[in-house]
Design a protein around this motif. Structure first.
Motif, PDB file in Angstrom:
ATOM      1  N   LEU A 105      36.991  34.221  14.675  1.00 20.00           N
ATOM      2  CA  LEU A 105      36.730  34.759  13.350  1.00 20.00           C
ATOM      3  C   LEU A 105      35.952  36.069  13.446  1.00 20.00           C
ATOM      4  O   LEU A 105      36.288  37.062  12.793  1.00 20.00           O
ATOM      5  N   LEU A 106      34.937  36.105  14.300  1.00 19.58           N
ATOM      6  CA  LEU A 106      34.147  37.327  14.442  1.00 19.58           C
ATOM      7  C   LEU A 106      34.957  38.449  15.086  1.00 19.58           C
ATOM      8  O   LEU A 106      34.801  39.610  14.722  1.00 19.58           O
ATOM      9  N   VAL A 107      35.849  38.117  16.000  1.00 19.64           N
ATOM     10  CA  VAL A 107      36.725  39.141  16.593  1.00 19.64           C
ATOM     11  C   VAL A 107      37.627  39.729  15.507  1.00 19.64           C
ATOM     12  O   VAL A 107      37.826  40.941  15.442  1.00 19.64           O
ATOM     13  N   LEU A 108      38.171  38.868  14.646  1.00 20.34           N
ATOM     14  CA  LEU A 108      39.008  39.345  13.550  1.00 20.34           C
ATOM     15  C   LEU A 108      38.204  40.239  12.603  1.00 20.34           C
ATOM     16  O   LEU A 108      38.683  41.272  12.153  1.00 20.34           O
ATOM     17  N   MET A 109      36.954  39.843  12.317  1.00 26.24           N
ATOM     18  CA  MET A 109      36.116  40.614  11.396  1.00 26.24           C
ATOM     19  C   MET A 109      35.758  41.988  11.951  1.00 26.24           C
ATOM     20  O   MET A 109      35.514  42.909  11.185  1.00 26.24           O
ATOM     21  N   ASP A 110      35.718  42.120  13.264  1.00 24.70           N
ATOM     22  CA  ASP A 110      35.344  43.393  13.900  1.00 24.70           C
ATOM     23  C   ASP A 110      36.517  44.360  13.823  1.00 24.70           C
ATOM     24  O   ASP A 110      37.174  44.667  14.804  1.00 24.70           O
ATOM     25  N   THR A 111      36.766  44.855  12.617  1.00 22.10           N
ATOM     26  CA  THR A 111      37.951  45.675  12.380  1.00 22.10           C
ATOM     27  C   THR A 111      37.904  47.035  13.065  1.00 22.10           C
ATOM     28  O   THR A 111      38.946  47.612  13.349  1.00 22.10           O
ATOM     29  N   ASN A 112      36.716  47.550  13.338  1.00 16.22           N
ATOM     30  CA  ASN A 112      36.651  48.851  14.011  1.00 16.22           C
ATOM     31  C   ASN A 112      36.576  48.718  15.528  1.00 16.22           C
ATOM     32  O   ASN A 112      36.526  49.712  16.243  1.00 16.22           O
ATOM     33  N   GLY A 113      36.554  47.487  16.043  1.00 16.80           N
ATOM     34  CA  GLY A 113      36.621  47.244  17.476  1.00 16.80           C
ATOM     35  C   GLY A 113      35.394  47.652  18.268  1.00 16.80           C
ATOM     36  O   GLY A 113      35.476  47.831  19.483  1.00 16.80           O
ATOM     37  N   ASP A 114      34.237  47.750  17.602  1.00 12.86           N
ATOM     38  CA  ASP A 114      33.037  48.172  18.334  1.00 12.86           C
ATOM     39  C   ASP A 114      32.263  47.007  18.938  1.00 12.86           C
ATOM     40  O   ASP A 114      31.189  47.186  19.507  1.00 12.86           O
ATOM     41  N   GLY A 115      32.822  45.788  18.821  1.00 11.82           N
ATOM     42  CA  GLY A 115      32.171  44.626  19.401  1.00 11.82           C
ATOM     43  C   GLY A 115      31.056  44.048  18.543  1.00 11.82           C
ATOM     44  O   GLY A 115      30.321  43.170  18.983  1.00 11.82           O
TER      45      GLY A 115
END
Length: 184
Positions: A105-115
């Protein structure tokens, strides 16, 4: 105190029972995953989309294993309530699958890919749950317990545990779902 926690459990049951037929089924869990994919503009066929759907598959398996006591493929409100009380209120273990779901879920939420999951990214999830823009901002401040401007897996898991165990308002967990649901 116990009434508040029971009401929170019942509120999350209602959240998971997407089609409002009185039971949680695999179709409801897929509907939740789809709702999040749509909110984040992520196709189910993308790597992140597939990861989320697979995590929700594992989440369903975990729910069914712990909650579906009669093994009919449907989780009723009494089954759900008893399992959540055992798992959270009484201090039972959080299954590793739950951590995997949170991570996906948190990976999906990280839409700008900055971790990192910042306030705007986290707000999309909370809006999908029915929080207002103002509630999303306040919730983020409560959930970002280390004040680094991002929500970590550890902060999110701690907030979930807090939601189910701490009846006080304005704690990190109390902001995971709309206040109206928690007080209804």
């Amino acid at each position: 105190m116990k009434q508040v926690l029971q009401h929170r459990i019942d509120s999350t049951f209602a959240h998971y029972d997407v089609n409002r037929n009185g039971v949680i089924e695999l179709a409801d869990i897929y509907a939740l995953a789809n709702r999040l994919l749509q909110a984040y503009g992520e196709p189910a066929s993308s790597e992140r989309g597939r990861d989320l759907v697979e995590a929700y598959d594992r989440f369903w398996e975990m729910l069914a294993d712990h909650c579906d006591t009669d093994r009919d493929g449907r989780i009723g409100p009494d089954e759900y309530r008893a399992a959540m009380i055992e798992a959270f209120v009484e201090g039972g273990p959080i299954n590793m699958d739950f951590l995997e779901v949170v991570q996906s879920l948190l990976v999906l939420m990280d839409t700008n890919g900055d971790g990192r999951v910042d306030a705007a990214e986290f707000g999309v999830l909370l809006k999908a749950r029915g929080l207002s823009v103002e509630e999303c901002a306040t919730a983020f401040l409560h959930l970002d317990t280390d004040g680094d401007g991002a929500i970590s897996v550890q902060e999110y898991v701690a907030a979930v545990r807090d939601y189910y165990t701490n009846p006080a308002e304005d704690t990190p967990g109390s902001w995971l779902y709309p206040k109206a649901l928690q007080r209804a």
